[in-house]
Design a protein around this motif. Structure first.
Motif, mmCIF file in Angstrom:
data_model
loop_
_atom_site.group_PDB
_atom_site.id
_atom_site.type_symbol
_atom_site.label_atom_id
_atom_site.label_comp_id
_atom_site.label_asym_id
_atom_site.label_seq_id
_atom_site.Cartn_x
_atom_site.Cartn_y
_atom_site.Cartn_z
ATOM 1 N N HIS A 222 0.862 -1.179 0.000
ATOM 2 C CA HIS A 222 0.000 0.000 0.000
ATOM 3 C C HIS A 222 0.899 1.230 0.000
ATOM 4 O O HIS A 222 2.120 1.108 0.032
ATOM 5 C CB HIS A 222 -0.956 -0.018 1.205
ATOM 6 C CG HIS A 222 -0.264 0.022 2.532
ATOM 7 N ND1 HIS A 222 0.156 -1.107 3.179
ATOM 8 C CD2 HIS A 222 0.104 1.060 3.312
ATOM 9 C CE1 HIS A 222 0.744 -0.775 4.316
ATOM 10 N NE2 HIS A 222 0.738 0.542 4.420
ATOM 11 N N HIS A 239 4.842 0.832 1.045
ATOM 12 C CA HIS A 239 4.811 0.144 2.331
ATOM 13 C C HIS A 239 4.445 -1.309 2.034
ATOM 14 O O HIS A 239 3.582 -1.563 1.192
ATOM 15 C CB HIS A 239 3.734 0.724 3.250
ATOM 16 C CG HIS A 239 3.979 2.152 3.642
ATOM 17 N ND1 HIS A 239 3.250 2.783 4.623
ATOM 18 C CD2 HIS A 239 4.872 3.069 3.189
ATOM 19 C CE1 HIS A 239 3.678 4.031 4.759
ATOM 20 N NE2 HIS A 239 4.654 4.231 3.893
ATOM 21 N N GLU A 276 6.250 -3.474 7.133
ATOM 22 C CA GLU A 276 5.321 -3.274 8.240
ATOM 23 C C GLU A 276 4.809 -4.643 8.678
ATOM 24 O O GLU A 276 4.629 -5.535 7.850
ATOM 25 C CB GLU A 276 4.126 -2.418 7.799
ATOM 26 C CG GLU A 276 4.474 -0.961 7.564
ATOM 27 C CD GLU A 276 3.295 -0.183 6.996
ATOM 28 O OE1 GLU A 276 2.181 -0.750 6.948
ATOM 29 O OE2 GLU A 276 3.500 0.959 6.595
ATOM 30 N N CYS A 280 0.592 0.479 9.323
ATOM 31 C CA CYS A 280 0.718 1.872 9.751
ATOM 32 C C CYS A 280 -0.644 2.529 9.885
ATOM 33 O O CYS A 280 -0.749 3.696 10.227
ATOM 34 C CB CYS A 280 1.573 2.651 8.762
ATOM 35 S SG CYS A 280 0.819 2.771 7.133
#
Ligand SMILES: [Zn+2]
Ligand SMILES: [Zn+2]
Length: 295
Positions: A222, A239, A276, A280
């Motif tokens: 994303h 990300h 991640e 986030c």
């Protein structure tokens, strides 16, 4: 390759001078329009070579991307020049259609034939390397179009003494100008898109995402950015949510594979991926600037 571009520029200088003198002496606007056109070609090649040299300079602490954008700016300047030349000639041609002026056929035909030969020579010069380099390919396409324009001028010269002869010369000039205007406008469009950080025009972001997701089911992307620095230098940031089970080393391996994949299949020269695990908070493919401002 640069030597071929130089040779093609030198040929264009010869055509330009011949057509300028021939156009003035014979009174042919078609020749003059082709001269202006070929002159803008010389400027384009010189500009492209200068920009290419500049764009090869390595990044500096102040210009961390290097100077690839110089090529884009040079192309934009060239396009603006092309459009300016086209407008001047189109105005003159329209005036000539209203108030026809006779041309000197013999001289016009001779010069037009020389220009045609030189343009065909240029096409042959660039043809062999046509597929290697997008710049050379566009130069090749351009030269092919130039050869067609020269052919139109030859046809106008042949028809000069027929009943429609007076109108054929400005009409041929308009045809030449129309072709120049078209390539000028598409060049403006293309360069502006790059300057506005547009994605490469031949790439669909959805297709790229599908491709990556299929190849790497364990990685969800994303907050994607995809743009190009200049011709052939594509950049991507994203990300990437990965499984909690992966340790740092495994993530490094996975990302290295994704980068190779992006490079080989999508021509991405420079990918920056941010791992991640819990996420986030963003889930959208595209980033929104408001969200980006918050930590
Ligand atoms: Zn041209
Ligand atoms: Zn994120």
């Amino acid at each position: 390759m640069d030597r071929r571009l130089w040779a093609s520029a030198a040929l264009n200088v010869v055509i330009t001078l011949a057509e300028l003198v021939g156009g003035l002496l014979s009174g042919s606007l078609a020749l003059l329009s082709d001269a202006a056109h070929n002159f803008s070609d010389v400027a384009a090649v010189a500009l492209a070579l200068w920009a290419r040299r500049l764009s090869r300079r390595p990044p500096t602490p102040h210009h961390t991307y290097g100077f690839k954008r110089a090529e884009v700016l040079a192309a934009l300047a060239n396009a603006v020049l092309l459009i300016g030349v086209s407008v001047v000639i189109a105005r003159e041609a329209l005036e000539r259609l209203l108030y026809p002026t006779p041309v000197q056929q013999g001289l016009m035909l001779a010069v037009a034939l020389v220009a045609l030969a030189a343009n065909v020579g240029s096409v042959l010069l660039l043809r062999r390397h046509e597929k290697d380099d997008v710049n050379v390919r566009s130069a090749f396409l351009h030269m092919a179009q130039d050869a067609l324009a020269s052919l139109a001028v030859v046809a106008a010269a042949l028809l000069a003494h027929t009943p429609v002869g007076l109108y054929v010369d400005p009409a041929a000039a308009l045809i030449v100008v129309f072709a120049v205007l078209r390539s000028g406008l598409s060049l403006v469009w293309e360069t502006l898109s790059t300057l506005l950080e547009g994605a490469p025009p031949d790439v669909s972001l959805e297709a790229l995402l599908d491709d990556v997701t299929t190849a790497f089911p364990g990685a969800t992307l994303h907050h994607l950015h995809f743009w190009q620095n200049g011709p052939g230098q594509r950049l991507l940031t994203a990300h990437v949510v990965v499984s909690e089970a992966l340790d740092g080393r495994a993530i490094e391996c996975l990302f290295a594979e994704i980068k190779v994949f992006l490079h080989d299949r999508w021509g991405v020269a420079h990918a920056t991926l941010e791992p991640e695990v819990t996420g986030c908070g963003e889930t959208k493919i595209l980033a929104s600037w408001d969200e980006e401002r918050s930590p």
